[in-house]
Structure formats: C-alpha cells, structure tokens
Scaffold this motif. Structure first.
Motif, PDB file in Angstrom:
ATOM      1  N   UNK A 788      21.724   9.380  22.981  1.00  0.00           N
ATOM      2  CA  UNK A 788      21.601   8.140  22.206  1.00  0.00           C
ATOM      3  C   UNK A 788      21.626   6.896  23.093  1.00  0.00           C
ATOM      4  N   UNK A 789      22.120   7.044  24.341  1.00  0.00           N
ATOM      5  CA  UNK A 789      22.209   5.887  25.230  1.00  0.00           C
ATOM      6  C   UNK A 789      20.960   5.720  26.097  1.00  0.00           C
ATOM      7  N   UNK A 790      20.008   6.627  25.982  1.00  0.00           N
ATOM      8  CA  UNK A 790      18.830   6.541  26.846  1.00  0.00           C
ATOM      9  C   UNK A 790      18.055   5.251  26.651  1.00  0.00           C
ATOM     10  N   UNK A 794      18.083   4.145  30.367  1.00  0.00           N
ATOM     11  CA  UNK A 794      17.155   4.960  31.160  1.00  0.00           C
ATOM     12  C   UNK A 794      16.535   4.169  32.310  1.00  0.00           C
ATOM     13  N   UNK A 795      16.157   2.927  32.051  1.00  0.00           N
ATOM     14  CA  UNK A 795      15.520   2.126  33.092  1.00  0.00           C
ATOM     15  C   UNK A 795      16.471   1.904  34.271  1.00  0.00           C
ATOM     16  N   UNK A 796      17.689   1.418  33.966  1.00  0.00           N
ATOM     17  CA  UNK A 796      18.659   1.150  35.036  1.00  0.00           C
ATOM     18  C   UNK A 796      19.055   2.450  35.741  1.00  0.00           C
ATOM     19  N   UNK A 797      19.210   3.523  34.979  1.00  0.00           N
ATOM     20  CA  UNK A 797      19.613   4.799  35.590  1.00  0.00           C
ATOM     21  C   UNK A 797      18.537   5.277  36.561  1.00  0.00           C
ATOM     22  N   UNK A 798      17.285   5.202  36.158  1.00  0.00           N
ATOM     23  CA  UNK A 798      16.189   5.675  37.027  1.00  0.00           C
ATOM     24  C   UNK A 798      16.080   4.837  38.304  1.00  0.00           C
ATOM     25  N   UNK A 799      16.251   3.523  38.171  1.00  0.00           N
ATOM     26  CA  UNK A 799      16.177   2.658  39.351  1.00  0.00           C
ATOM     27  C   UNK A 799      17.298   3.011  40.324  1.00  0.00           C
ATOM     28  N   UNK A 820      19.231  15.094  28.458  1.00  0.00           N
ATOM     29  CA  UNK A 820      19.239  13.971  27.513  1.00  0.00           C
ATOM     30  C   UNK A 820      17.822  13.675  27.026  1.00  0.00           C
ATOM     31  N   UNK A 821      16.869  13.719  27.964  1.00  0.00           N
ATOM     32  CA  UNK A 821      15.472  13.450  27.590  1.00  0.00           C
ATOM     33  C   UNK A 821      14.997  14.444  26.531  1.00  0.00           C
ATOM     34  N   UNK A 822      15.359  15.710  26.683  1.00  0.00           N
ATOM     35  CA  UNK A 822      14.958  16.720  25.699  1.00  0.00           C
ATOM     36  C   UNK A 822      15.520  16.407  24.318  1.00  0.00           C
ATOM     37  N   UNK A 823      16.614  15.642  24.274  1.00  0.00           N
ATOM     38  CA  UNK A 823      17.238  15.300  23.000  1.00  0.00           C
ATOM     39  C   UNK A 823      16.853  13.916  22.492  1.00  0.00           C
ATOM     40  N   UNK A 824      16.050  13.168  23.264  1.00  0.00           N
ATOM     41  CA  UNK A 824      15.620  11.838  22.807  1.00  0.00           C
ATOM     42  C   UNK A 824      14.305  11.492  23.490  1.00  0.00           C
ATOM     43  N   UNK A 828      12.654   8.263  26.072  1.00  0.00           N
ATOM     44  CA  UNK A 828      12.041   8.586  27.359  1.00  0.00           C
ATOM     45  C   UNK A 828      10.621   8.037  27.438  1.00  0.00           C
ATOM     46  N   UNK A 829       9.893   8.092  26.335  1.00  0.00           N
ATOM     47  CA  UNK A 829       8.524   7.586  26.307  1.00  0.00           C
ATOM     48  C   UNK A 829       8.505   6.086  26.603  1.00  0.00           C
ATOM     49  N   UNK A 830       9.464   5.352  26.045  1.00  0.00           N
ATOM     50  CA  UNK A 830       9.502   3.899  26.245  1.00  0.00           C
ATOM     51  C   UNK A 830       9.751   3.518  27.708  1.00  0.00           C
ATOM     52  N   UNK A 831      10.461   4.372  28.434  1.00  0.00           N
ATOM     53  CA  UNK A 831      10.782   4.058  29.833  1.00  0.00           C
ATOM     54  C   UNK A 831      10.079   5.025  30.781  1.00  0.00           C
ATOM     55  N   UNK A 832       8.945   5.573  30.367  1.00  0.00           N
ATOM     56  CA  UNK A 832       8.283   6.620  31.127  1.00  0.00           C
ATOM     57  C   UNK A 832       7.897   6.189  32.544  1.00  0.00           C
ATOM     58  N   UNK A 833       7.434   4.948  32.791  1.00  0.00           N
ATOM     59  CA  UNK A 833       7.104   4.569  34.172  1.00  0.00           C
ATOM     60  C   UNK A 833       8.301   4.700  35.113  1.00  0.00           C
ATOM     61  N   UNK A 834       9.471   4.358  34.624  1.00  0.00           N
ATOM     62  CA  UNK A 834      10.674   4.434  35.468  1.00  0.00           C
ATOM     63  C   UNK A 834      11.097   5.886  35.676  1.00  0.00           C
ATOM     64  N   UNK A 835      10.889   6.725  34.645  1.00  0.00           N
ATOM     65  CA  UNK A 835      11.192   8.147  34.786  1.00  0.00           C
ATOM     66  C   UNK A 835      10.265   8.784  35.822  1.00  0.00           C
ATOM     67  N   UNK A 836       8.981   8.432  35.744  1.00  0.00           N
ATOM     68  CA  UNK A 836       8.031   8.946  36.741  1.00  0.00           C
ATOM     69  C   UNK A 836       8.428   8.502  38.146  1.00  0.00           C
ATOM     70  N   UNK A 837       8.865   7.250  38.274  1.00  0.00           N
ATOM     71  CA  UNK A 837       9.281   6.732  39.576  1.00  0.00           C
ATOM     72  C   UNK A 837      10.470   7.519  40.116  1.00  0.00           C
ATOM     73  N   UNK A 838      11.447   7.819  39.242  1.00  0.00           N
ATOM     74  CA  UNK A 838      12.633   8.567  39.671  1.00  0.00           C
ATOM     75  C   UNK A 838      12.259   9.992  40.075  1.00  0.00           C
ATOM     76  N   UNK A 839      11.409  10.645  39.278  1.00  0.00           N
ATOM     77  CA  UNK A 839      11.034  12.039  39.556  1.00  0.00           C
ATOM     78  C   UNK A 839      10.208  12.152  40.833  1.00  0.00           C
ATOM     79  N   UNK A 840       9.248  11.235  41.003  1.00  0.00           N
ATOM     80  CA  UNK A 840       8.363  11.334  42.176  1.00  0.00           C
ATOM     81  C   UNK A 840       9.084  10.946  43.470  1.00  0.00           C
TER      82      UNK A 840
END
Length: 891
Positions: A788-790, A794-799, A820-824, A828-840
């Motif tokens: 629920x906190x994503x 999510x943005x700050x966590x990924x950065x 958490x992403x699997x549950x929300x 995750x979609x709203x912050x997808x650019x930052x998630x991609x940045x963290x994963x890559x």
C-alpha cells in the motif's frame, strides 16, 4: 538605593580578609585550610567581591603587593564564578576599583585587572561595560609608556578571550579606532612588551575576521614587515610578527604571493627558519609558513608553484636541518603513559551494513613519535608537502646533503639524513635510484649504538617494504631477521619501530613472511611478556595484521596454534582497568575474523570477559551517571568483540549466550538515555539476530518498540544519525530472520517511519540506504501490507536503491520490493521509469532475482500495450539500451 560610591566597607572585615590572604601565602597546609574555610564563609555574601577589589586597588599604605596580587586573582575567580549573580551595585563598584587598579604600578596587579575586564566582556558582551574598549583605546596614546603597556595588555587579553564579539558589525567604528591606535604602536621605538601586545591584538582580530581588519590586512602586513626590518626585536615580538604573517597567508594567500610582498616575506622567513637558538618556535612558525603556502594552493596554480620553486635550493636544506633531533624531541620520545596511548584510537562508532562509508586514505604522513608538536615534526611535514608538489626535484636538491650526513660517521647527523630519505621516498611518484645499494647500507646502520638512528632507519626501511619484499631477492629474508632482532632491542622506541615496520613487510610480502614465519613466532614469544605501552600496542597491531594475511595462506592453522596461546596468556594477565585491553581487543577481533569457527576453543573465555565488562559498565553507570561517558570505551570494545565472535561462530554462539548474563546487560544498556550506547546495542542485536534468533524471541517485542522510537533524526544531534542507522539495520535483520512475524504488530508505524526517512530531501546517504534496505526487506515479511506504500515511496526507493552496494542486503531488499509490486501493480505502473532504472542499474543480480525483474518488466510493458513505443521515449537512451540488452525489451 545603595550605590557603588556610597558603599562603605566594614573595616574589621576588610582587615580580616586582607590578613587571611596574607596567611594563605605562607604555604603552611594547616593555615591554608583555615584560610579557605573562613574565606568560603565570606564568599557567601555579595560584598566579598567588593572587599577583594578594594584590597587589590589600594596601592599606598595598604596591603603588600603580594597580597594585592592574590586578592586580584581571587577576585578574578569570583567574577568568573558569580558574574551572573552580582547585583548592579556590585558590578559598578568593581568597575570603579578596576579602573583605579588599571594604573597600578605593580605589573602582576595590572595584568590581573586586564583579565577581569575580559571576563566582563566575555560574559556580558560589549554592553556589560560600555566605554571600556574606548577607555583602553584612548590609553594606547597615553604619554606614560607603562599605561600604554597596561592598556595594550588588557586589550590583548580581551581580544584573545572574546574574539567573536569583534565580529559584530555594530562595533565597526569601535574596532576601526582600535586598529588605528594599534597600528601606531607598530613602531621599532616602542618597548617590546607594547609591540608584542599590539601585534597580538591585530593577529587575534584577523582570526576573528573582523571586517575592518580584513580590509586593512595588506596595510597591516606592510606595517609588521617594515617593523621587522627596521629594528632589533625580542624573540617574543619576532614570534608574533611571524604568527601575523602566517594568519594573513591563511586568510588570503594572494596578498602574500604578490611580487612586491613575497620577496621580503620570503627573505624574512628564510632568515627565521635559520633562527633555531633563542626560541625554536620562531623557526617553527617560519616552517609552518612554507608548508602553509602549499596547503593553501590549488593544484593548478602553476604560477605560484613556479614562484616557490626558485626558493627550494635555500629552503629545503634548512628544513632538513630542522629535522635534527633536539633535547625537546628526546624528552618527547620518553615512553607515553599507558592511559594516554589510546587518545587517537577511540572508537568512531559502529555503522552497520547499508552505509556507503568513505574509505580512509592510508596515512603516509611522517610519524616522528610522541604527542607534542616540535620543529622536527613541522619540518618533516613541510618536506613531505614539498615532495608531493615537486617530486624528484626535492630529492635532487637534498641528495648531496643526505649523502654528506650519512657519510659523516656522526650518528646524530646521520639520523636526520636517514629520516629525510624516508620522508621523500614515502611520497607516491618519487623514484629513489640505486635501492640495491641504499637498502643494504641502511641495514648495516641497524648495528649502530645510537638508538634513535636504529628506530629511524627501521622506519625508513619500511618505506621500501614493497621493493624489498617483491624485488629485493634475499634482502627480504635479511630484513625479516633484522626486524625480529630489533623487536628484542633494549630501547622501547626501536621495539615500536620494529613492530610498525613489520606490519609493512607483512602487507607487501605475506608469502615470503610465511616462509620464514618461525622468525616472527620466536620473536613474539620472547617479547610478549616484556613489552609495555606503545611497544605492546605495536606488537598487537603486528599480530592483527599477520592474522588478516593468514586468511589466504596455506598452513595458517599451525601458525594460529602458536599465536593463540600467547594472546590468551596476555588476555588473562591484563587487568580490566588497564588501557592495554583496547589494542588487545582490536587484535582479537582480527584473529577471530581470520579464524572463524576455528576460534571455538578460546571463544568462551573471551566472550565471558567481554560480558563481564559490559555488566561492570552497567553497574558503574547506575552508581555514577557521569561514568556513562568516561567509561564507555571498554563497553564499546566489548560489544565489538562479542559481535566478532557472533559473526565468526554463527549458530555456535548460542551456547555461549545461554551461559552468560548478556541479555541482562543488554536490557539495562538499551534503557540508558544515550544515543551512542543504544547505537552499539542495536549493532549487537542485529548481529545476534543472524546467529541466535531463537534466543531473542522472548525479548523481541520490547527491543522492536525501542528501535522504532529511535528511527528518527534529532536536529543538531549527530549521534542520532548513527543510532537511527543501526536501529533500521536491526529491524532489517529481523525482517530476514525466523523472527520476522514478530514485526507484524509494528508494521504500520514502521513502514511510515522508514518511508519518511528514505524520502527525506536532506537525509544523509547512509540513513537513506539503510532505510531503503529495511523497507524492502519488510516486503519479505508482509508484502501485501507493505504494497500500500508503493504509491508514495516507489520513486524515492528506486532512486536510493540504485546506489546500494551489491550483496545480501541489496538482494533481499529488491526481493521484498518485487513482492510488493506483485501486490500493487497499479502503483508500480505509475513509477515504472524509476523501477526500470533500479532494475537495469543492478549489475549481475542472482539468476532467480533476474528472472523476477524480467517477469515484472514484461508484464508492465504488456499492460501498457500499444502505447509502449510512445511511453518509452521518455526513457534516456542508456536505459532503452539496457532494457533491450538485458531484458529483450524493444524501445
């Protein structure tokens, strides 16, 4: 209302106080105790200070000069102690008497008057005595030179004690008038005391960065340069002039380096550097000037570097001459008291995983022994700085001087030559020619009778440790023999130098050391019971260094079989109150880290004593709260050692814990209202969670609640940062342990606090990293709740998580975040650019985690559908390339 003028003293009381002060001068202990008792009774009354001021200021037909002086000193202590409690009438009376005593013919009385005036301004500011600075400034122009000296002395004390008051712009005119009056005193015809005080006033105002003084800094510099050139001055005046020039150089090097200024300054400083007789501080100030120039320059100031180069031929030999051992240095080398050995070794605080700590630069500065600052040390530092800037040019200039000194046959002249050779060779980038000849020659010097030469030679040889051990052939074995022999030297400084040198030879030639390990072991056995103080500290450092290198060596077990009984014997013999326990703690930490579970036979005795020290600390603090700080170092080192045992022995540690009262100590320590103590406790609990989780279960709820309370940054309290850091780390350790379910009741407040931390705009990198790790790990405990906190995190966590070091902490944090992403998925979609940045940005994740990243990315790309080509245009080119190459996603 009573006024200071109207007050009349009780003559009987005045006489008795005067007599008591006179009796107190007798030196008879029984009399002094009686005097102290009676004066203490008088001091309970406000008028006591008035009596003292009256006695001090009666110069005719009154008390003797000695009694008046002691009255003034007693008044000074009384004013310092009771300033805020004096009535206005008393304050005014004291001012009247001080102004009278200001003109006293007795020097010691006048000096005390100036220091009492200073207390007025320090405690109450300029307004506590309006007109005092003007009064003193006016008296700088008095035709009576004794009055001028008194005013200058009083102002010197005031400015030195109250520098910050002179930074206030409201007193610009006051300071301007003072400086103009002071400048008039910078005349060769003035008495030396007046000149000395005047220069000190200007120097202190420079340090306070008073605007008017800064504006007139170049004018002041020329005043004192002219003054120096025009007359013969005392050593004290010359010293003050050099201090002033150094201060100007620190504030604005460009003024000093102007062509018209630098020539006379350089000439003066060269001359002063050669002045090593009357007061070595003069040469030391000159030395600090020359090294200060380089410290103030940027690396690219080629013009200034070239400007200094022309002075190297005359400067460097004088610096080398300043490295000559003096009686002052010999006194400084006398063995340090045991309790003073560890001032530089105090622990800096546990900062647990997740923090990006800056690596400490290896210390290549000159260590010439002792704690006092001397000309020898100043010159050694200056030669280091010039070598760093001019590299081989310094050796080229000094080589003939070094050769002359070494070939002189005089050990006292040979020693500084060997020292300077070591200083120069220790600077990176310097190439010393003919090491094949130099090193054997230095080895022969180890037979010299002069112990200082032997210790300095060992230090210099350690600078060649890499060449000796890797390219020196048989010299490596010869060097090890020499060092081991030197460890048994009768001189403590040679013993210490041998141990310190051995650390370098182990560092650069561990394989060769192992071939001749018996030399070392025999030497250790011979000296470990006899070494004391700094020698013992250095020996324990050597054993710690050797232990670290043994990790990668074959047959290291046999070596530890020899080492451990020696250390264990020392462990048993050293008292809990001995400061030698500190380096022994550090040594054992290294040994335990190297041995791991193999340390088991000795673990119980080390563990039990560490727990005993913790319990003693708790009892001591309960009896005396001030001991919380004065006795904390042993508590800290004991916790460090216990943590080392936990990390080395893993689950085997549980058997040690159940036999101890460790939990009782922890439960007491965690209640202390001190950030540092709690910081160490949470570091200990985090390590305990990894190896002895089941034993923590009964206490976990209470520990968790306190940890949550500590997840906060207290403004202006640096210690709260490391406490918060370790509290976060502890929670994160629990989240990946078998106790994770015990965190569930605290999830709401925990998640909110952590999210606030790593989302903070001004948060330190260390806290942000640990908070992000712990936040991600909580996803492993309850991903559904944390999801629920994503949306907000999510943005700050990924950065933040992009900057985490690879390892278990990063991996588990990402696993929890992905759950958490699997549950929300919507968040995750709203912050997808930052998630991609963290994963890559996660280089070489474990295969299973990589598969999870791939699945999440492809699912979200699929959900975006036809909009994906347009959507991914917002990504930077590097990320689009990484998505294609790593995850097969076409952008």
């Amino acid at each position: 209302m009573e006024s200071g003028v109207q007050w009349q003293p009780d003559m009987a009381a005045l006489t008795e106080i005067s007599q008591l002060l006179e009796v107190g001068l007798s030196g008879i202990t029984s009399h002094q105790q009686q005097v102290y008792s009676k004066l203490s009774a008088y001091s309970q009354h406000d008028h006591y200070a008035r009596y003292l001021a009256l006695i001090m200021s009666i110069s005719q037909n009154g008390a003797s000069s000695q009694v008046r002086q002691i009255a003034g000193l007693t008044l000074k202590a009384e004013v310092k102690k009771s300033f805020a409690m004096f009535t206005n009438e008393t304050m005014e009376y004291l001012k009247e008497r001080l102004l009278i005593a200001f003109y006293d013919p007795e020097y010691n009385v006048r000096k005390t008057v100036g220091s009492i005036m200073s207390i007025y301004l320090v405690r109450g500011g300029f307004y506590s005595w309006k007109g005092l600075i003007e009064f003193l400034t006016q008296n700088l122009g008095n035709p009576d030179t004794t009055v001028v000296e008194n005013a200058a002395q009083a102002l010197s004390i005031i400015v030195e004690d109250s520098q910050d008051l002179f930074e206030d712009e409201k007193f610009h005119k006051l300071i301007a008038a003072l400086i103009q009056a002071v400048f008039k005193l910078l005349d060769p015809s003035q008495p030396d005391n007046v000149k000395s005080h005047a220069i000190n006033i200007a120097n202190m105002l420079l340090i306070s960065r008073s605007e008017f003084v800064i504006e007139n800094m170049e004018s002041y510099m020329r005043h004192i340069l002219d003054m120096y050139a025009q007359g013969t001055h005392s050593a004290g005046v010359r010293l003050k002039i050099l201090q002033g020039l150094n201060t100007i150089g620190d504030l604005d090097i460009n003024i000093v380096m102007k062509d018209e200024n630098f020539a006379p300054i350089a000439m003066l400083m060269i001359k002063a550097l050669n002045d090593k007789g009357e007061d070595f501080r003069i040469a030391q100030q000159a030395c600090e000037f020359w090294s200060g120039l380089l410290c103030s320059m940027a690396d690219d100031e080629e013009a200034k570097i070239a400007q200094l180069r022309m002075h190297l031929p005359s400067l460097l030999p004088l610096l080398m001459e300043g490295c000559l051992m003096t009686d002052y240095d010999r006194m400084d080398m006398i063995e340090t008291k045991e309790e003073d050995l560890y001032d530089q070794r105090k622990p800096q605080g546990i900062v647990k995983e997740g923090e990006e700590q800056e690596e400490e630069e290896e210390n290549y500065e000159v260590d010439l022994g002792g704690q006092q600052y001397s000309l020898r040390k100043s010159c050694g530092f200056a030669i280091t700085k010039y070598t760093e800037t001019y590299l081989n040019e310094v050796f080229a200039i000094l080589q003939p001087y070094i050769e002359n000194g070494i070939s002189s046959g005089n050990a006292e002249l040979m020693e500084p030559s060997v020292l300077v050779l070591g200083i120069i060779s220790g600077v990176e980038g310097v190439q010393i020619p003919n090491l094949q000849g130099i090193v054997p020659f230095l080895m022969k010097l180890m037979a010299n009778q002069y112990s200082v030469l032997r210790s300095t030679t060992l230090w210099t040889l350690s600078r060649f440790a890499e060449w000796i051990m890797q390219d020196g052939g048989d010299l490596g074995e010869q060097m090890l023999r020499i060092v081991c022999t030197s460890m048994t030297d009768s001189d403590a400084t040679v013993q210490e130098a041998a141990c310190t040198a051995l650390c370098f030879f182990i560092q650069f030639g561990a394989d060769k050391v192992m071939k001749h390990i018996n030399y070392l072991l025999e030497a250790f056995k011979m000296v470990i019971d006899t070494y004391k103080g700094a020698s013992l500290v250095s020996l324990l450092d050597v054993i710690g260094e050797l232990s670290q290198s043994l990790k990668t060596q074959e047959n290291s077990g046999e070596v530890f079989k020899e080492l451990l009984p020696l250390l264990n014997k020392k462990w048993v013999s050293i008292d809990d109150n001995s400061s030698t326990l500190f380096p022994l703690f550090e040594c054992f930490e290294n040994v335990i880290g190297a041995l791991g579970p193999a340390f088991a036979p000795y673990a119980l005795i080390v563990f039990q004593r560490s727990c005993k020290i913790l319990a003693t600390y708790v009892d001591t603090v309960k009896a005396d709260p001030d001991a919380l700080y004065s006795n904390s170092n042993k508590m800290i080192r004991s916790i460090d050692l216990i943590c080392a045992i936990f990390n080395a022995m893993g689950e085997q540690s549980q058997g040690l814990i159940v036999q101890s009262d460790l939990f009782q100590s922890i439960n007491n320590l965690i209640q202390f209202r001190d950030n540092q103590v709690k910081q160490y406790v949470f570091g200990l609990l985090g390590d305990m969670t990894k190896c002895a989780g089941p034993l923590l279960a009964h206490h976990m709820n209470g520990y968790t609640q306190i940890a949550i309370e500590c997840i906060i940054i207290q403004e202006n309290f640096q210690s709260s940062i490391t406490l918060c850091n370790n509290a976060c780390w502890f929670i994160g350790q629990v989240a990946v342990s078998g106790l994770r379910e015990m965190l569930l009741p605290h999830f709401e407040i925990l998640s909110a606090k952590l999210a606030g931390l790593f989302s903070g705009a001004k948060l330190s990198k260390a806290i942000a990293h640990n908070a992000a790790i712990t936040f991600g790990r909580l996803g492993l405990a309850n991903a559904q709740y944390m999801a629920q906190f994503l949306g907000s995190t999510a943005k700050a966590w990924c950065i933040t998580s992009r900057m985490l070091k690879a390892g278990d902490e990063k991996e588990t944090a990402f696993r929890g975040f992905c759950m958490m992403i699997h549950n929300n998925a919507a968040a995750a979609l709203n912050e997808f650019p930052y998630i991609c940045s963290a994963f890559t940005s996660y280089n070489d994740p474990p295969q299973e985690l990589f598969s999870i990243f791939t699945e999440i990315i492809h699912q979200i790309v699929l959900s975006i559908g036809d909009q994906w080509p347009q959507y991914c245009k917002q990504f930077p080119e590097s990320m689009r390339t990484a998505l294609l190459q790593k995850y097969g996603v076409q952008c």
